[in-house]
Design a protein around this motif. Structure first.
Motif, PDB file in Angstrom:
ATOM      1  N   ILE A  91       0.851  -1.185   0.000  1.00 31.79           N
ATOM      2  CA  ILE A  91       0.000   0.000   0.000  1.00 31.79           C
ATOM      3  C   ILE A  91       0.890   1.239   0.000  1.00 31.79           C
ATOM      4  O   ILE A  91       1.668   1.465   0.932  1.00 31.79           O
ATOM      5  CB  ILE A  91      -0.914   0.024   1.243  1.00 31.79           C
ATOM      6  CG1 ILE A  91      -1.794  -1.227   1.268  1.00 31.79           C
ATOM      7  CG2 ILE A  91      -1.777   1.281   1.248  1.00 31.79           C
ATOM      8  CD1 ILE A  91      -2.596  -1.369   2.561  1.00 31.79           C
ATOM      9  N   GLY A  92       0.795   2.049  -1.053  1.00 30.31           N
ATOM     10  CA  GLY A  92       1.527   3.308  -1.107  1.00 30.31           C
ATOM     11  C   GLY A  92       0.882   4.331  -0.191  1.00 30.31           C
ATOM     12  O   GLY A  92      -0.338   4.510  -0.216  1.00 30.31           O
ATOM     13  N   GLN A  93       1.706   5.029   0.632  1.00 27.61           N
ATOM     14  CA  GLN A  93       1.138   5.903   1.653  1.00 27.61           C
ATOM     15  C   GLN A  93       1.679   7.331   1.624  1.00 27.61           C
ATOM     16  O   GLN A  93       1.071   8.222   2.210  1.00 27.61           O
ATOM     17  CB  GLN A  93       1.372   5.293   3.047  1.00 27.61           C
ATOM     18  CG  GLN A  93       0.760   3.916   3.181  1.00 27.61           C
ATOM     19  CD  GLN A  93       0.915   3.295   4.555  1.00 27.61           C
ATOM     20  OE1 GLN A  93      -0.030   2.769   5.104  1.00 27.61           O
ATOM     21  NE2 GLN A  93       2.115   3.332   5.114  1.00 27.61           N
ATOM     22  N   CYS A  94       2.799   7.552   0.941  1.00 25.50           N
ATOM     23  CA  CYS A  94       3.351   8.904   0.881  1.00 25.50           C
ATOM     24  C   CYS A  94       4.464   8.931  -0.168  1.00 25.50           C
ATOM     25  O   CYS A  94       4.916   7.885  -0.634  1.00 25.50           O
ATOM     26  CB  CYS A  94       3.895   9.345   2.247  1.00 25.50           C
ATOM     27  SG  CYS A  94       5.126   8.230   2.953  1.00 25.50           S
ATOM     28  N   VAL A  95       4.880  10.136  -0.527  1.00 23.70           N
ATOM     29  CA  VAL A  95       5.935  10.322  -1.522  1.00 23.70           C
ATOM     30  C   VAL A  95       6.938  11.335  -0.982  1.00 23.70           C
ATOM     31  O   VAL A  95       6.555  12.335  -0.353  1.00 23.70           O
ATOM     32  CB  VAL A  95       5.373  10.830  -2.860  1.00 23.70           C
ATOM     33  CG1 VAL A  95       6.492  11.038  -3.887  1.00 23.70           C
ATOM     34  CG2 VAL A  95       4.339   9.859  -3.414  1.00 23.70           C
ATOM     35  N   GLY A  96       8.225  11.073  -1.213  1.00 15.65           N
ATOM     36  CA  GLY A  96       9.286  12.019  -0.870  1.00 15.65           C
ATOM     37  C   GLY A  96      10.259  12.111  -2.021  1.00 15.65           C
ATOM     38  O   GLY A  96      10.591  11.096  -2.642  1.00 15.65           O
ATOM     39  N   ILE A  97      10.718  13.318  -2.338  1.00 20.37           N
ATOM     40  CA  ILE A  97      11.573  13.509  -3.510  1.00 20.37           C
ATOM     41  C   ILE A  97      12.949  14.006  -3.083  1.00 20.37           C
ATOM     42  O   ILE A  97      13.088  15.088  -2.500  1.00 20.37           O
ATOM     43  CB  ILE A  97      10.930  14.491  -4.503  1.00 20.37           C
ATOM     44  CG1 ILE A  97       9.602  13.914  -4.999  1.00 20.37           C
ATOM     45  CG2 ILE A  97      11.876  14.763  -5.673  1.00 20.37           C
ATOM     46  CD1 ILE A  97       8.865  14.789  -5.977  1.00 20.37           C
ATOM     47  N   ASP A  98      13.961  13.187  -3.353  1.00 20.44           N
ATOM     48  CA  ASP A  98      15.359  13.549  -3.138  1.00 20.44           C
ATOM     49  C   ASP A  98      15.857  14.144  -4.452  1.00 20.44           C
ATOM     50  O   ASP A  98      16.345  13.436  -5.333  1.00 20.44           O
ATOM     51  CB  ASP A  98      16.154  12.299  -2.756  1.00 20.44           C
ATOM     52  CG  ASP A  98      17.638  12.579  -2.546  1.00 20.44           C
ATOM     53  OD1 ASP A  98      18.072  13.714  -2.819  1.00 20.44           O
ATOM     54  OD2 ASP A  98      18.369  11.662  -2.139  1.00 20.44           O
ATOM     55  N   SER A  99      15.721  15.462  -4.572  1.00 17.09           N
ATOM     56  CA  SER A  99      16.063  16.110  -5.841  1.00 17.09           C
ATOM     57  C   SER A  99      17.569  16.149  -6.074  1.00 17.09           C
ATOM     58  O   SER A  99      18.013  16.207  -7.221  1.00 17.09           O
ATOM     59  CB  SER A  99      15.486  17.529  -5.876  1.00 17.09           C
ATOM     60  OG  SER A  99      15.962  18.292  -4.784  1.00 17.09           O
ATOM     61  N   VAL A 100      18.369  16.089  -5.014  1.00 13.27           N
ATOM     62  CA  VAL A 100      19.828  16.107  -5.165  1.00 13.27           C
ATOM     63  C   VAL A 100      20.301  14.840  -5.864  1.00 13.27           C
ATOM     64  O   VAL A 100      21.134  14.878  -6.777  1.00 13.27           O
ATOM     65  CB  VAL A 100      20.511  16.260  -3.795  1.00 13.27           C
ATOM     66  CG1 VAL A 100      22.022  16.106  -3.934  1.00 13.27           C
ATOM     67  CG2 VAL A 100      20.160  17.605  -3.165  1.00 13.27           C
ATOM     68  N   ASN A 101      19.765  13.703  -5.443  1.00 11.27           N
ATOM     69  CA  ASN A 101      20.160  12.424  -6.031  1.00 11.27           C
ATOM     70  C   ASN A 101      19.160  11.907  -7.062  1.00 11.27           C
ATOM     71  O   ASN A 101      19.313  10.784  -7.565  1.00 11.27           O
ATOM     72  CB  ASN A 101      20.327  11.381  -4.918  1.00 11.27           C
ATOM     73  CG  ASN A 101      21.438  11.752  -3.947  1.00 11.27           C
ATOM     74  OD1 ASN A 101      22.583  11.928  -4.343  1.00 11.27           O
ATOM     75  ND2 ASN A 101      21.089  11.907  -2.670  1.00 11.27           N
ATOM     76  N   ASN A 102      18.141  12.718  -7.346  1.00 10.70           N
ATOM     77  CA  ASN A 102      17.145  12.381  -8.361  1.00 10.70           C
ATOM     78  C   ASN A 102      16.463  11.039  -8.080  1.00 10.70           C
ATOM     79  O   ASN A 102      16.370  10.161  -8.948  1.00 10.70           O
ATOM     80  CB  ASN A 102      17.789  12.355  -9.751  1.00 10.70           C
ATOM     81  CG  ASN A 102      16.760  12.480 -10.861  1.00 10.70           C
ATOM     82  OD1 ASN A 102      15.700  13.081 -10.670  1.00 10.70           O
ATOM     83  ND2 ASN A 102      17.041  11.905 -12.014  1.00 10.70           N
ATOM     84  N   ILE A 103      15.968  10.888  -6.841  1.00 11.51           N
ATOM     85  CA  ILE A 103      15.276   9.666  -6.437  1.00 11.51           C
ATOM     86  C   ILE A 103      13.874  10.020  -5.944  1.00 11.51           C
ATOM     87  O   ILE A 103      13.710  10.933  -5.134  1.00 11.51           O
ATOM     88  CB  ILE A 103      16.042   8.926  -5.315  1.00 11.51           C
ATOM     89  CG1 ILE A 103      17.464   8.580  -5.765  1.00 11.51           C
ATOM     90  CG2 ILE A 103      15.297   7.655  -4.909  1.00 11.51           C
ATOM     91  CD1 ILE A 103      18.320   7.989  -4.661  1.00 11.51           C
ATOM     92  N   ILE A 104      12.885   9.303  -6.443  1.00 10.15           N
ATOM     93  CA  ILE A 104      11.504   9.456  -5.984  1.00 10.15           C
ATOM     94  C   ILE A 104      11.219   8.302  -5.026  1.00 10.15           C
ATOM     95  O   ILE A 104      11.176   7.134  -5.434  1.00 10.15           O
ATOM     96  CB  ILE A 104      10.494   9.411  -7.148  1.00 10.15           C
ATOM     97  CG1 ILE A 104      10.929  10.330  -8.292  1.00 10.15           C
ATOM     98  CG2 ILE A 104       9.093   9.746  -6.650  1.00 10.15           C
ATOM     99  CD1 ILE A 104      10.950  11.783  -7.951  1.00 10.15           C
TER     100      ILE A 104
END
Length: 295
Positions: A91-104
């Motif tokens: 179950i997907g519950q949230c999203v976080g974006i590491d823009s420095v390392n380009n990871i979702i």
């Protein structure tokens, strides 16, 4: 000739309405005036909105009545949203974006997984941990990632970019929280109230003026100010006063909120996602807003 004049008159009347009527309505948020644009119409209400600064794509949770339908993606410039497919037992519950390392990062009930743009899918083959991840916060000052886990909503931070975590003692439990560049923490405690913990204090302080809510919408603005949305209003929080400062009233219940690097504010409400764009004081009715602004 009369028919041609009539057509021209209708055209200029329509143009005048677009310039001076509904499409030029302004709303003041803080010290700036904004103009609203409809980004998407959805069946349900969006929560947990985050914006990828590199692509300007928008991720959000789509909720309907008392259940979550999943994590959805609204690509920049697209007219429709797309569900991100995931295994039935996850179950997907949230999203976080590491823009420095380009990871979702996708927080799930079985750990952290990632989203792959090139394959347009969530990669669940190698999850990070097996925690029930409820919320993700990535500190822009040092790119430190924090997660809120389980039904107790305990907070952990990752150590030196590794998969190892340790408890975040400053905020032992919270539904969500943010850290400003000075290290001040703003959070919704599990008692349903908002608090701040200043770097100059040893104990948290409760904000006054709010009735007890569940799931305040708490974000850092583009100016690194703590902003909270409550029902249809937005407030600015600081560590100098226990009274929040109202900065805007939108006239509908806010279910999601995020800020992008262009000083735009993306707002979710039942059935819709809007973008609020700052208005240039020298051009109160920008030309690109005359037509087709709500498609």
């Amino acid at each position: 000739m009369r028919a041609l004049k009539k057509i021209i008159a209708i055209y200029f009347t329509t143009f005048f309405i677009n310039v001076n009527g509904e499409k030029c309505e302004r709303i003041k948020i803080g010290d700036e005036f904004y103009k609203r644009h409809l980004l998407a119409t959805i069946d349900g209400y969006p929560t947990g909105i985050v914006i990828d600064p590199k692509t300007e794509n928008i991720f959000f949770m789509l909720n309907k009545r008392n259940y979550t339908k999943g994590i959805y993606l609204l690509r920049h410039g697209s007219l429709g949203v797309k569900e991100l497919l995931i295994s039935d037992d996850i179950i997907g519950q949230c999203v976080g974006i590491d823009s420095v390392n380009n990871i979702i990062y996708i927080g799930t009930n079985q750990g952290l997984v990632t989203y792959d743009y090139s394959r347009s899918e969530i990669n669940t083959e190698r999850p990070i941990g097996d925690d029930d991840v409820r919320n993700i916060f990535i500190d822009k000052t040092d790119n430190q990632m924090y997660i809120t886990t389980g039904s107790n909503h305990e907070i952990f931070k990752f150590i030196n970019g590794s998969a190892a975590v340790k408890r975040f003692d400053k905020v032992p439990k919270a539904y969500n929280f943010v850290l400003d560049p000075q290290g001040n923490a703003f959070y919704e405690f599990v008692d349903g109230r908002l608090y701040f913990l200043s770097v100059d204090l040893y104990e948290p302080v409760q904000y006054k003026g709010f009735t007890r809510e569940l799931k305040f919408i708490l974000q850092l603005s583009n100016n690194d100010e703590a902003i909270v949305a409550v029902k249809g209003s937005m407030f600015k929080l600081n560590t100098k006063s226990i009274l929040p400062t109202k900065i805007g009233r939108l006239g509908f219940k806010i279910t999601g909120m995020a800020f992008d690097f262009r000083n735009n504010i993306v707002i979710g409400t039942k059935g819709k996602i809007y973008r609020y764009k700052p208005i240039d004081s020298n051009d109160p009715c920008p030309s690109d807003d005359y037509f087709m602004s709500s498609i």
